[in-house]
Design an enzyme around this catalytic site. Sequence first.
Site, PDB file in Angstrom:
ATOM      1  N   VAL A  11       0.734  -1.342   0.084  1.00 36.34           N
ATOM      2  CA  VAL A  11      -0.123   0.147  -0.088  1.00 36.34           C
ATOM      3  C   VAL A  11       0.874   1.076   0.011  1.00 36.34           C
ATOM      4  O   VAL A  11       0.646   2.277  -0.827  1.00 36.34           O
ATOM      5  CB  VAL A  11      -1.068   0.040   1.046  1.00 36.34           C
ATOM      6  N   LEU A 156      -7.035  -0.459  -2.728  1.00 40.82           N
ATOM      7  CA  LEU A 156      -6.523  -0.996  -4.003  1.00 40.82           C
ATOM      8  C   LEU A 156      -6.467  -2.551  -3.904  1.00 40.82           C
ATOM      9  O   LEU A 156      -6.283  -3.132  -2.835  1.00 40.82           O
ATOM     10  CB  LEU A 156      -5.069  -0.532  -4.071  1.00 40.82           C
ATOM     11  N   CYS A 266      -5.268  -9.607   3.391  1.00 42.94           N
ATOM     12  CA  CYS A 266      -6.535  -8.728   3.881  1.00 42.94           C
ATOM     13  C   CYS A 266      -7.664  -9.399   4.416  1.00 42.94           C
ATOM     14  O   CYS A 266      -8.169  -9.488   5.276  1.00 42.94           O
ATOM     15  CB  CYS A 266      -6.598  -7.716   2.908  1.00 42.94           C
TER      16      CYS A 266
HETATM   17  N1  NAD Z   1      -1.970  -5.288   0.411  1.00 41.73           N
HETATM   18  C1  NAD Z   1      -3.054  -5.025   0.033  1.00 41.73           C
HETATM   19  O1  NAD Z   1      -3.772  -5.412  -0.967  1.00 41.73           O
HETATM   20  C2  NAD Z   1      -3.892  -3.950   0.863  1.00 41.73           C
HETATM   21  C3  NAD Z   1      -5.015  -3.092   0.480  1.00 41.73           C
HETATM   22  C4  NAD Z   1      -5.883  -2.470   1.178  1.00 41.73           C
HETATM   23  C5  NAD Z   1      -5.241  -1.883   2.482  1.00 41.73           C
HETATM   24  N2  NAD Z   1      -4.297  -2.814   2.967  1.00 41.73           N
HETATM   25  C6  NAD Z   1      -3.792  -2.399   4.435  1.00 41.73           C
HETATM   26  O2  NAD Z   1      -2.817  -1.622   4.206  1.00 41.73           O
HETATM   27  C7  NAD Z   1      -1.714  -1.966   5.404  1.00 41.73           C
HETATM   28  C8  NAD Z   1      -0.511  -2.209   4.773  1.00 41.73           C
HETATM   29  O3  NAD Z   1      -0.555  -3.339   4.185  1.00 41.73           O
HETATM   30  P1  NAD Z   1       0.598  -3.894   3.122  1.00 41.73           P
HETATM   31  O4  NAD Z   1       0.074  -5.020   2.630  1.00 41.73           O
HETATM   32  O5  NAD Z   1       1.027  -2.743   2.539  1.00 41.73           O
HETATM   33  O6  NAD Z   1       1.702  -4.369   4.317  1.00 41.73           O
HETATM   34  P2  NAD Z   1       3.264  -4.611   4.117  1.00 41.73           P
HETATM   35  O7  NAD Z   1       3.398  -5.697   5.040  1.00 41.73           O
HETATM   36  O8  NAD Z   1       3.332  -4.894   2.677  1.00 41.73           O
HETATM   37  O9  NAD Z   1       4.055  -3.336   4.471  1.00 41.73           O
HETATM   38  C9  NAD Z   1       4.160  -2.787   5.767  1.00 41.73           C
HETATM   39  C10 NAD Z   1       5.455  -1.875   5.825  1.00 41.73           C
HETATM   40  O10 NAD Z   1       5.398  -0.976   6.875  1.00 41.73           O
HETATM   41  C11 NAD Z   1       6.650  -1.187   7.354  1.00 41.73           C
HETATM   42  N3  NAD Z   1       6.492  -0.652   8.600  1.00 41.73           N
HETATM   43  C12 NAD Z   1       6.294  -1.413  10.069  1.00 41.73           C
HETATM   44  N4  NAD Z   1       6.531  -0.636  10.968  1.00 41.73           N
HETATM   45  C13 NAD Z   1       6.958   0.632  10.828  1.00 41.73           C
HETATM   46  C14 NAD Z   1       7.143   1.795  11.235  1.00 41.73           C
HETATM   47  N5  NAD Z   1       7.075   2.025  12.637  1.00 41.73           N
HETATM   48  N6  NAD Z   1       7.361   2.933  10.419  1.00 41.73           N
HETATM   49  C15 NAD Z   1       7.594   2.822   8.848  1.00 41.73           C
HETATM   50  N7  NAD Z   1       7.316   1.674   8.475  1.00 41.73           N
HETATM   51  C16 NAD Z   1       7.179   0.520   9.328  1.00 41.73           C
HETATM   52  C17 NAD Z   1       7.174  -2.580   7.335  1.00 41.73           C
HETATM   53  O11 NAD Z   1       8.437  -2.694   7.386  1.00 41.73           O
HETATM   54  C18 NAD Z   1       6.691  -2.808   5.883  1.00 41.73           C
HETATM   55  O12 NAD Z   1       7.626  -2.540   4.920  1.00 41.73           O
HETATM   56  C19 NAD Z   1      -2.632  -2.900   6.320  1.00 41.73           C
HETATM   57  O13 NAD Z   1      -3.361  -2.525   7.252  1.00 41.73           O
HETATM   58  C20 NAD Z   1      -3.322  -3.652   5.206  1.00 41.73           C
HETATM   59  O14 NAD Z   1      -4.398  -4.338   5.793  1.00 41.73           O
HETATM   60  C21 NAD Z   1      -3.571  -3.713   2.351  1.00 41.73           C
END
Ligand code: NAD
Length: 445
Positions: A11, A156, A266
């Site tokens: 995201v 997304l 998700c």
């Molecule tokens: N993946 C999807 O399709 C999707 C779609 C919509 C919403 N979401 C939501 O968005 C959020 C993120 O999902 P994602 O799939 O991108 O996760 P992800 O695991 O791919 O990425 C999360 C990132 O956050 C970083 N992180 C952790 N703690 C941190 C901090 N204190 N400061 C800065 N960075 C930090 C991690 O190192 C990692 O790179 C979740 O809540 C998820 O439910 C995901």
Amino acid sequence: MNVTVFGSGYVGLVTGACLAEVGNHVVCMDVDANKIERLNKGEIPIYEPGLEDLVSRNSEQGRIEFTTDLEKAVDHGLFQMIAVGTPPGEDGSADLQYVLAVAESVGRHMDEYKIIIDKSTVPVGTAEKVRDKIQAVLDERNKSLEFDVVSNPEFLKEGAAIDDFMKPDRIIIGTDNPRTTELLRMLYTPFNRNHDRIIAMDIPSAELTKYAANAMLATKISFMNEMANIAERVGADIEHVRQGIGSDHRIGFQFIYPGCGYGGSCFPKDVQALSRTAKSIGYDSKILDAVEATNYQQKEKLFEKISRFYSGDVSGKKIALWGLSFKPRTDDMREAPSRALLEKLIAEGAIVRAYDPVAMDEARHIYGDLSGLELCESSDSTLEDADALAIVTEWKNFWSPDFSQLAERLRDKAIFDGRNLYEPSALKPFGLRYFAIGRGERLPE
Ligand SMILES: NC(=O)c1ccc[n+]([C@@H]2O[C@H](COP(=O)([O-])OP(=O)(O)OC[C@H]3O[C@@H](n4cnc5c(N)ncnc54)[C@H](O)[C@@H]3O)[C@@H](O)[C@H]2O)c1
């Protein structure tokens, strides 16, 4: 505008790149130094179609940069977007430690008005927790600074993330301050030109909207899987049933494909977290619990079929496995049905020869040298010495294989299809036995 994005995962990276593409100055901050180092070298740590071009173009033109420096990140943006993970905690509720760590950092380093935007999927009440955390740190610092917290959940889809961000169905803005709605409206103007997609609401409603959307989609899938299981037992073909009900406009064709269960980062965790939220306030969410339980069962389906085919003993069998990612066009294997299947097969003594067009590195990262798992170069090479084939991800290049070759190479001439890719009648002439979800040949219970 200056934007800071915390978290450079699926995201955060897409959000940062798309906001930079339309002219904003974006700083992406992540605590994972290795990820930031790779991004600074121009490497994209995840597979998402189109993302590499977008990131390299915008970083060459100086609109996006990557850092682990918290102070710099907080200092940069009027908008501070939180896009860190919210994985399930031990009891299934969303673990907010990463979100609150960002809130703490913002409170620690801010020196002027900021808008903190929750993009991560978070339970109702999280914006309040973020606000309290920032305020507590500001109090500790003896600073009196204004800030707003907004809920702006992301919708997304991996595999189509850039398109979804650039042309969203809706932009949900949950806020209790009309001024922030206007500022976010300005930020999102380039993505809101064709018609107004902004839906402004109060914060709890925005937070719940994201969970409700994912829970609804997961419900459609589990419902359809239940229909497939019934179809199997009564001798119906679920594909005919799917066509039959999808043609009703009130139902529609979207998201009613039966299969071997939903996965990804998700649906599983969000359905679980919403159910735990409901329980924490004394509400027993029967539908959500059934959706989760049905999905859990469904992920066992292919293994059960394979096991029944081999009369309960799969040890020593070589199973070719097509697809590892939880869906096509992504390398994400979080909660993927492939994992449930391959782990069970290997635990029961089978050998799995697996291939995925983009998730091989991720599989290597997860499983290392797991004995019993052979990662292959191509779908073709999985067939070497294989007894049967299982399909778990509907990648396009699996849709039209050479059936005569499959019949020649699979020792037991059996295909277990978790995505219903083929017409059962098309396989018969080749002497292939075809076991799919809610259709194809039935196995004795
Ligand atoms: N993946 C999807 O399709 C999707 C779609 C919509 C919403 N979401 C939501 O968005 C959020 C993120 O999902 P994602 O799939 O991108 O996760 P992800 O695991 O791919 O990425 C999360 C990132 O956050 C970083 N992180 C952790 N703690 C941190 C901090 N204190 N400061 C800065 N960075 C930090 C991690 O190192 C990692 O790179 C979740 O809540 C998820 O439910 C995901």
